[in-house]
Enzyme design. Structure first.
Site, PDB file in Angstrom:
ATOM      1  N   GLU A  17     136.178  60.947  -9.657  1.00 32.91           N
ATOM      2  CA  GLU A  17     134.908  60.880 -10.388  1.00 32.91           C
ATOM      3  C   GLU A  17     134.754  61.945 -11.464  1.00 32.91           C
ATOM      4  O   GLU A  17     133.732  62.634 -11.539  1.00 32.91           O
ATOM      5  CB  GLU A  17     133.732  60.929  -9.398  1.00 32.91           C
ATOM      6  CG  GLU A  17     133.801  59.785  -8.388  1.00 32.91           C
ATOM      7  CD  GLU A  17     132.756  59.874  -7.276  1.00 32.91           C
ATOM      8  OE1 GLU A  17     131.879  60.740  -7.347  1.00 32.91           O
ATOM      9  OE2 GLU A  17     132.839  59.073  -6.332  1.00 32.91           O
TER      10      GLU A  17
ATOM     11  N   GLU B  37     137.583  51.848  -2.215  1.00 32.35           N
ATOM     12  CA  GLU B  37     136.391  52.129  -1.384  1.00 32.35           C
ATOM     13  C   GLU B  37     135.480  50.901  -1.312  1.00 32.35           C
ATOM     14  O   GLU B  37     134.264  50.994  -1.496  1.00 32.35           O
ATOM     15  CB  GLU B  37     135.598  53.305  -1.978  1.00 32.35           C
ATOM     16  CG  GLU B  37     136.431  54.543  -2.230  1.00 32.35           C
ATOM     17  CD  GLU B  37     135.625  55.765  -2.682  1.00 32.35           C
ATOM     18  OE1 GLU B  37     134.388  55.709  -2.630  1.00 32.35           O
ATOM     19  OE2 GLU B  37     136.247  56.756  -3.069  1.00 32.35           O
TER      20      GLU B  37
END
Ligand code: 9MR
Length: 361
Positions: free
Chosen positions: A158, A264
């Protein structure tokens, strides 16, 4: 009379035997887990403490998955909670479990702003030279310790802003500049030349500007010889994210030739704005129609991955917790939702069977 009775008993016996055989076949069929139906690894993220203390969960995990990721137990906050105090205990337990059950261990993650311990921020804030050296040492020590054991790493997680194409202004970015990202990849590669190294992020399946920024970084890395091997699409998606945009993004990312990991996966109904506690609970009850619709969405995701990503680049699909009971969604956004393929009672949902079918087809 005796002969008739003999024939009758014979027929009855045959009937009973065939019913038994059918039942066994059904049992065998239902024992085929997701991993057995798949040509690429199927993983789940899981909290190790929960897994170790729940034998039912363990059985489901072993039956269905051949790849495992720690939801949090392998992040910096868990591995190095205080200066010089490496805590390998839980990571070692996961490794043992993975080895015992023939599962691939996926390392999540090395550098993530949200899991940087306070002590690192405090020290790094005052001294960026120290921080640069610390990052190198940390990655080399950690990846080196699990060399040949952890198959792949989310090296940086991220690093781009939630939306749009800018780098996220994290502590790491502010102190070290954008070069911290490529350095992290180089250090990881130096510590384990065989580990598959990923850049991992969310919303890149729906935000084209963000995806393009990631792909530009990948292109630049490849030109400079930075060892990046894969792109992780976290794929925390919502029922109303159009399949077309997901397909488009997967195709674009696959064109890099890198490994593609759906890292995910979960699918929610309610909307949120990516921030903690930031959501609108439009749905507070899960209906049968919603279950079916979710199953379809799961199935098309699996099918898109299989059809769009070339076989050699299919690193695998990892579910982010596989039960609604354990999912992060409810706590993080403080609202009801049912994101996973198993329900609160650890029963398979229609989504589970849809994934199974999608993998088999
Ligand atoms: O699901 C994880 C949750 O249990 C942790 O409390 C949280 C903080 O470590 O991280 C969650 O996992 C995140 C993952 O590491 C990165 N992408 C977003 C995931 C959900 O927040």
């Amino acid at each position: 009379m005796k002969k008739k009775h003999f024939i009758k008993s014979g027929i009855l016996l045959i009937l009973v035997l065939s019913i038994l055989a059918c039942n066994n076949l059904k049992k065998m069929e239902s024992a085929i887990g997701l991993k057995d139906a798949s040509t690429f690894p199927i993983g789940t993220a899981i909290k190790i403490h929960t897994l170790m203390n729940d034998t039912i969960l363990q059985k489901l995990q072993i039956d269905n998955f051949n790849s495992i990721t720690a939801t949090s137990d392998m992040k910096m906050q868990s591995i190095l909670p205080a200066e010089n105090q490496y805590n390998w205990k839980t990571a070692d337990i996961i490794l043992q479990y993975a080895e015992k059950n023939n599962q691939r261990l996926f390392g999540h993650n090395l550098i993530w702003h949200s899991s940087t311990p306070k002590w690192v921020e405090e020290k790094g804030e005052k001294d960026s030279i120290w921080l640069g050296n610390f990052m190198q040492q940390y990655i080399k020590t950690y990846v080196g310790r699990y060399k040949g054991k952890v198959a792949a790493w989310d090296v940086v997680n991220e690093a781009f802003a939630s939306s749009g194409g800018n780098y996220r202004e994290t502590f790491w970015y502010k102190k070290l500049g954008e070069s911290y990202i490529e350095k992290a990849f180089r250090y990881a590669h130096e510590a384990d030349a065989n580990a598959v190294l990923f850049y991992n992020d969310f919303n890149i399946e729906r935000d084209t500007v963000k995806l393009n920024a990631v792909l530009n970084m990948v292109k630049e890395f490849k030109e400079k010889g930075v060892p990046i091997h894969g792109i992780g699409f976290q794929m925390h998606i919502r029922m109303d994210i159009p399949d077309e945009i997901i397909a488009y993004s997967l195709k674009k990312a696959a064109a890099t030739g890198l490994q593609i990991h759906l890292s995910e996966v979960d699918i929610i109904f309610n909307t949120h704005n990516d921030e903690r506690l930031g959501g609108i609970e439009n749905y507070s009850v899960l209906t049968d129609e919603m279950k079916q619709a979710q199953a379809e969405k799961y199935k098309s995701l699996i099918k898109m991955y299989k059809e769009i990503v070339p076989k050699a680049q299919q690193f695998g699909i990892t579910f982010w917790d596989f039960t609604d009971r354990d999912s992060w969604i409810k706590g993080f956004f403080n609202m009801k939702d049912w994101p996973c393929i198993y329900d609160d009672n650890l029963q398979p949902k229609p989504a589970y069977f849809a994934v199974l079918e999608g993998l088999k087809e």
